[in-house]
Design a protein around this motif. Structure first.
Motif, mmCIF file in Angstrom:
data_model
loop_
_atom_site.group_PDB
_atom_site.id
_atom_site.type_symbol
_atom_site.label_atom_id
_atom_site.label_comp_id
_atom_site.label_asym_id
_atom_site.label_seq_id
_atom_site.Cartn_x
_atom_site.Cartn_y
_atom_site.Cartn_z
ATOM 1 N N PRO A 1 0.822 -1.220 0.000
ATOM 2 C CA PRO A 1 0.000 0.000 0.000
ATOM 3 C C PRO A 1 0.854 1.267 0.000
ATOM 4 C CG PRO A 1 -0.818 -1.591 1.604
ATOM 5 C CD PRO A 1 0.500 -2.100 1.129
ATOM 6 N N LEU A 2 0.294 2.295 -0.610
ATOM 7 C CA LEU A 2 0.867 3.649 -0.616
ATOM 8 C C LEU A 2 2.227 3.717 -1.302
ATOM 9 C CD1 LEU A 2 -0.114 4.743 3.018
ATOM 10 C CD2 LEU A 2 -1.418 5.033 0.903
ATOM 11 N N THR A 3 2.466 2.798 -2.229
ATOM 12 C CA THR A 3 3.717 2.838 -2.987
ATOM 13 C C THR A 3 3.488 2.989 -4.482
ATOM 14 O OG1 THR A 3 3.798 0.437 -3.289
ATOM 15 C CG2 THR A 3 4.831 1.332 -1.285
ATOM 16 N N GLY A 4 2.222 3.032 -4.898
ATOM 17 C CA GLY A 4 1.911 3.064 -6.315
ATOM 18 C C GLY A 4 1.826 1.693 -6.945
ATOM 19 N N SER A 5 2.046 0.643 -6.159
ATOM 20 C CA SER A 5 2.002 -0.715 -6.677
ATOM 21 C C SER A 5 0.562 -1.130 -6.981
ATOM 22 C CB SER A 5 2.604 -1.678 -5.648
ATOM 23 O OG SER A 5 2.380 -3.021 -6.015
ATOM 24 N N ASP A 6 0.403 -2.001 -7.971
ATOM 25 C CA ASP A 6 -0.908 -2.548 -8.302
ATOM 26 C C ASP A 6 -0.860 -4.078 -8.276
ATOM 27 O OD1 ASP A 6 -3.615 -2.303 -8.940
ATOM 28 O OD2 ASP A 6 -3.215 -2.611 -11.069
ATOM 29 N N GLU A 7 -0.013 -4.633 -7.392
ATOM 30 C CA GLU A 7 0.087 -6.083 -7.235
ATOM 31 C C GLU A 7 -0.791 -6.517 -6.057
ATOM 32 O OE1 GLU A 7 4.130 -7.926 -8.047
ATOM 33 O OE2 GLU A 7 4.675 -5.920 -7.338
ATOM 34 N N TRP A 8 -1.699 -7.448 -6.353
ATOM 35 C CA TRP A 8 -2.663 -7.882 -5.351
ATOM 36 C C TRP A 8 -2.485 -9.375 -5.056
ATOM 37 C CZ3 TRP A 8 -6.716 -4.812 -3.245
ATOM 38 C CH2 TRP A 8 -6.777 -3.507 -3.751
ATOM 39 N N ASP A 9 -2.741 -9.751 -3.796
ATOM 40 C CA ASP A 9 -2.823 -11.155 -3.400
ATOM 41 C C ASP A 9 -4.288 -11.502 -3.165
ATOM 42 O OD1 ASP A 9 -0.084 -11.705 -3.404
ATOM 43 O OD2 ASP A 9 0.150 -10.913 -1.367
ATOM 44 N N GLU A 10 -4.684 -12.697 -3.561
ATOM 45 C CA GLU A 10 -6.037 -13.180 -3.306
ATOM 46 C C GLU A 10 -5.951 -14.472 -2.510
ATOM 47 O OE1 GLU A 10 -9.828 -14.798 -5.889
ATOM 48 O OE2 GLU A 10 -8.956 -12.844 -6.435
ATOM 49 N N TYR A 11 -6.772 -14.590 -1.458
ATOM 50 C CA TYR A 11 -6.736 -15.783 -0.621
ATOM 51 C C TYR A 11 -8.103 -15.970 0.038
ATOM 52 C CZ TYR A 11 -5.738 -12.196 2.939
ATOM 53 O OH TYR A 11 -5.787 -11.072 3.733
ATOM 54 N N ALA A 12 -8.331 -17.169 0.538
ATOM 55 C CA ALA A 12 -9.624 -17.516 1.138
ATOM 56 C C ALA A 12 -9.526 -17.502 2.662
ATOM 57 C CB ALA A 12 -10.080 -18.883 0.655
ATOM 58 N N GLY A 13 -10.658 -17.219 3.290
ATOM 59 C CA GLY A 13 -10.750 -17.255 4.741
ATOM 60 C C GLY A 13 -12.182 -17.517 5.170
ATOM 61 N N THR A 14 -12.423 -17.424 6.453
ATOM 62 C CA THR A 14 -13.770 -17.603 6.986
ATOM 63 C C THR A 14 -14.046 -16.528 8.019
ATOM 64 O OG1 THR A 14 -13.051 -19.099 8.747
ATOM 65 C CG2 THR A 14 -13.706 -20.098 6.635
ATOM 66 N N CYS A 15 -15.322 -16.393 8.363
ATOM 67 C CA CYS A 15 -15.749 -15.410 9.365
ATOM 68 C C CYS A 15 -16.925 -15.995 10.138
ATOM 69 C CB CYS A 15 -16.166 -14.108 8.680
ATOM 70 S SG CYS A 15 -16.893 -12.871 9.792
ATOM 71 N N THR A 16 -16.892 -15.821 11.449
ATOM 72 C CA THR A 16 -18.018 -16.172 12.317
ATOM 73 C C THR A 16 -18.327 -14.975 13.193
ATOM 74 O OG1 THR A 16 -17.519 -18.535 12.354
ATOM 75 C CG2 THR A 16 -18.811 -17.662 14.186
ATOM 76 N N ALA A 17 -19.599 -14.564 13.227
ATOM 77 C CA ALA A 17 -19.970 -13.336 13.936
ATOM 78 C C ALA A 17 -21.186 -13.562 14.819
ATOM 79 C CB ALA A 17 -20.255 -12.212 12.944
ATOM 80 N N ARG A 18 -21.243 -12.803 15.906
ATOM 81 C CA ARG A 18 -22.413 -12.780 16.790
ATOM 82 C C ARG A 18 -22.601 -11.353 17.293
ATOM 83 N NH1 ARG A 18 -18.894 -16.123 20.036
ATOM 84 N NH2 ARG A 18 -20.303 -17.879 19.706
ATOM 85 N N THR A 19 -23.760 -11.069 17.848
ATOM 86 C CA THR A 19 -24.022 -9.753 18.427
ATOM 87 C C THR A 19 -24.334 -9.881 19.911
ATOM 88 O OG1 THR A 19 -26.377 -9.812 17.863
ATOM 89 C CG2 THR A 19 -24.886 -8.766 16.266
ATOM 90 N N HIS A 20 -24.164 -8.756 20.620
ATOM 91 C CA HIS A 20 -24.480 -8.642 22.039
ATOM 92 C C HIS A 20 -25.203 -7.307 22.252
ATOM 93 C CE1 HIS A 20 -21.751 -12.029 22.941
ATOM 94 N NE2 HIS A 20 -20.996 -11.496 21.987
ATOM 95 N N PHE A 21 -25.716 -7.100 23.452
ATOM 96 C CA PHE A 21 -26.490 -5.890 23.751
ATOM 97 C C PHE A 21 -27.610 -5.703 22.716
ATOM 98 C CE2 PHE A 21 -22.917 -3.279 26.091
ATOM 99 C CZ PHE A 21 -22.812 -4.282 27.031
ATOM 100 N N ASP A 22 -28.270 -6.813 22.328
ATOM 101 C CA ASP A 22 -29.353 -6.749 21.336
ATOM 102 C C ASP A 22 -28.927 -6.027 20.063
ATOM 103 O OD1 ASP A 22 -31.300 -8.224 22.631
ATOM 104 O OD2 ASP A 22 -32.046 -6.500 23.751
ATOM 105 N N GLY A 23 -27.707 -6.289 19.614
ATOM 106 C CA GLY A 23 -27.231 -5.726 18.357
ATOM 107 C C GLY A 23 -26.279 -4.564 18.490
ATOM 108 N N ALA A 24 -26.143 -3.988 19.680
ATOM 109 C CA ALA A 24 -25.304 -2.806 19.854
ATOM 110 C C ALA A 24 -23.820 -3.134 19.990
ATOM 111 C CB ALA A 24 -25.767 -1.996 21.066
ATOM 112 N N ILE A 25 -23.476 -4.410 20.126
ATOM 113 C CA ILE A 25 -22.101 -4.878 19.989
ATOM 114 C C ILE A 25 -22.106 -5.969 18.935
ATOM 115 C CG2 ILE A 25 -20.163 -6.091 21.054
ATOM 116 C CD1 ILE A 25 -20.853 -4.841 23.690
#
Length: 318
Positions: A28-52
Motif C-alpha cells: 500500500p501507498l507505494t503506487g504498486s498494483d500487485e494484489w494477493d487473493e486468498y480464502a478465509g472464513t468469518c463467524t460473527a455474533r451480536t451482544h447488547f441486542d445488536g449494539a455490539i
C-alpha cells in the motif's frame, strides 16, 4: 425491572458463518498494483441486542486470526470499530461512522509504515447471503483514497473448522459458558457511608483466538444497564488488558492490566477517574470450574490502600 430495548440492528446481517474471499494490495501507498487473493472464513455474533458486533476471522493460508469488535454509541448514534490481529494482539485505533442508504462508512486516524494516515472501512452490497467490505488509506487528509483490502462474504451453512495453531493463552477458558452471578455493590463506590446492596445477574462468556481473547456479556436487570468485558492477551508481556463496556455508553473503557499467579488468582490494575477524581482501579479474579469470584476496588493513593466496591460470585449453570 428493566425491559431491554433494541437500539440497532445494523450488523445483524453478519450473524452466522461466512466464507470470505480476500484481495489485498501487497504494498500500500507505494503506487504498486500487485494484489494477493486468498480464502478465509468469518463467524460473527451480536451482544447488547445488536449494539455490539464481534466477528472472528480465520486466515488459514497465513496461520493467523483477525477480530473486529463494533460498539454502538447510543448517544452519538454512531459505530466505533476496533481491529485485533492475532500476530500482534494489539487493538488498532478505531474507525467511526455509520450507515446511510444501505452502506456504512467509518473513518479514523492511524499509522502505516511510519506515516500518519486516515483509514476507512466501507460496508456495502448487503443481502441475506452476501456482503462486501473494503479498506482504504489516505495520506492527504481524505482528499484521495487508495483501496488496499477487499472482502467478499458468502454465507455458509456450517461452522468453519478450527485452525491447527498453537495455543498461546487459556487463562480465561474457565469462564466459557453461562453463569448466575450474585453481586454485592457499595453505594457510593467511594467515600460516604459504607452501604452495600445485593442483586442477581446472568453472564455468558466466550473465547476467541483459541483462548487469547475472552469476552463476556452480563445482564443487570435491576441496575438498568448491561455490561461486557473484552480481554486481550499480550504474548510478549504475558499480561492481559481488560476493557469494560457499559451499554449506556457504548465505548471501551480504560483497561486494567495484569496476570494470574500460579495459585489461580488474577490481579489487574490501571488508572481511571471517578466523579472527576483520578483513581486507580483493581480487578481481582479467583478462578474455578463451577464457581468463581471477582472483586473491584478503587484506590486514591496510588495503590497504597484499596477500597472494595463491587463483588461477584459466579455459579455455573451449564
Amino acid at each position: 425491572m428493566t425491559t431491554w430495548t433494541k437500539e440497532t440492528s445494523d450488523f445483524d446481517f453478519l450473524i452466522g458463518h461466512f466464507d470470505v474471499v480476500h484481495r489485498q494490495l501487497r504494498k500500500p501507498l507505494t503506487g504498486s498494483d500487485e494484489w494477493d487473493e486468498y480464502a478465509g472464513t468469518c463467524t460473527a455474533r451480536t451482544h447488547f441486542d445488536g449494539a455490539i458486533s464481534i466477528d472472528e476471522m480465520q486466515f488459514p493460508t497465513k496461520g493467523s486470526y483477525g477480530l473486529s469488535i463494533r460498539l454502538f454509541d447510543p448517544v452519538e448514534k454512531q459505530w466505533s470499530i476496533y481491529w485485533v490481529d492475532s500476530r500482534t494482539m494489539k487493538l488498532f485505533p478505531p474507525v467511526r461512522g455509520g450507515w446511510s442508504n444501505g452502506s456504512c462508512l467509518l473513518v479514523g486516524e492511524d499509522e502505516y509504515d511510519g506515516r500518519a494516515i486516515l483509514a476507512s472501512y466501507r460496508w456495502s452490497d448487503i443481502t441475506e447471503q452476501t456482503a462486501h467490505w473494503e479498506q482504504a488509506f489516505s495520506v492527504d487528509d481524505g482528499k484521495t483514497w487508495e483501496t488496499n483490502w477487499t472482502m467478499d462474504f458468502t454465507r455458509r451453512a456450517t461452522e468453519p473448522p478450527p485452525m491447527d495453531l498453537a495455543k498461546v493463552a487459556g487463562d480465561f477458558d474457565f469462564l466459557v459458558g453461562d453463569w448466575d452471578v450474585h453481586n454485592r455493590r457499595r453505594k457510593p463506590a467511594l467515600g460516604g457511608d459504607d452501604h452495600w446492596y445485593e442483586m442477581q445477574a446472568n453472564m455468558v462468556a466466550y473465547t476467541y483466538f483459541n483462548g487469547a481473547i475472552s469476552f463476556d456479556e452480563g445482564w443487570f436487570p435491576t441496575e438498568g444497564f448491561r455490561g461486557a468485558t473484552l480481554r486481550l492477551y499480550d504474548p510478549v508481556e504475558k499480561t492481559w488488558s481488560i476493557h469494560w463496556i457499559n451499554s449506556l455508553r457504548g465505548i471501551l473503557e480504560t483497561p486494567v492490566i495484569g496476570s494470574f499467579t500460579p495459585d489461580g488468582v488474577g490481579i489487574f490494575e490501571g488508572p481511571d477517574s471517578w466523579e472527576g477524581r483520578p483513581i486507580d482501579v483493581r480487578f481481582r479474579w479467583t478462578r474455578g470450574t463451577d464457581t468463581a469470584s471477582w472483586e473491584q476496588s478503587f484506590s486514591t493513593d496510588h495503590g497504597t490502600t484499596w477500597h472494595p466496591n463491587w463483588q461477584m460470585t459466579h455459579t455455573r449453570t451449564n
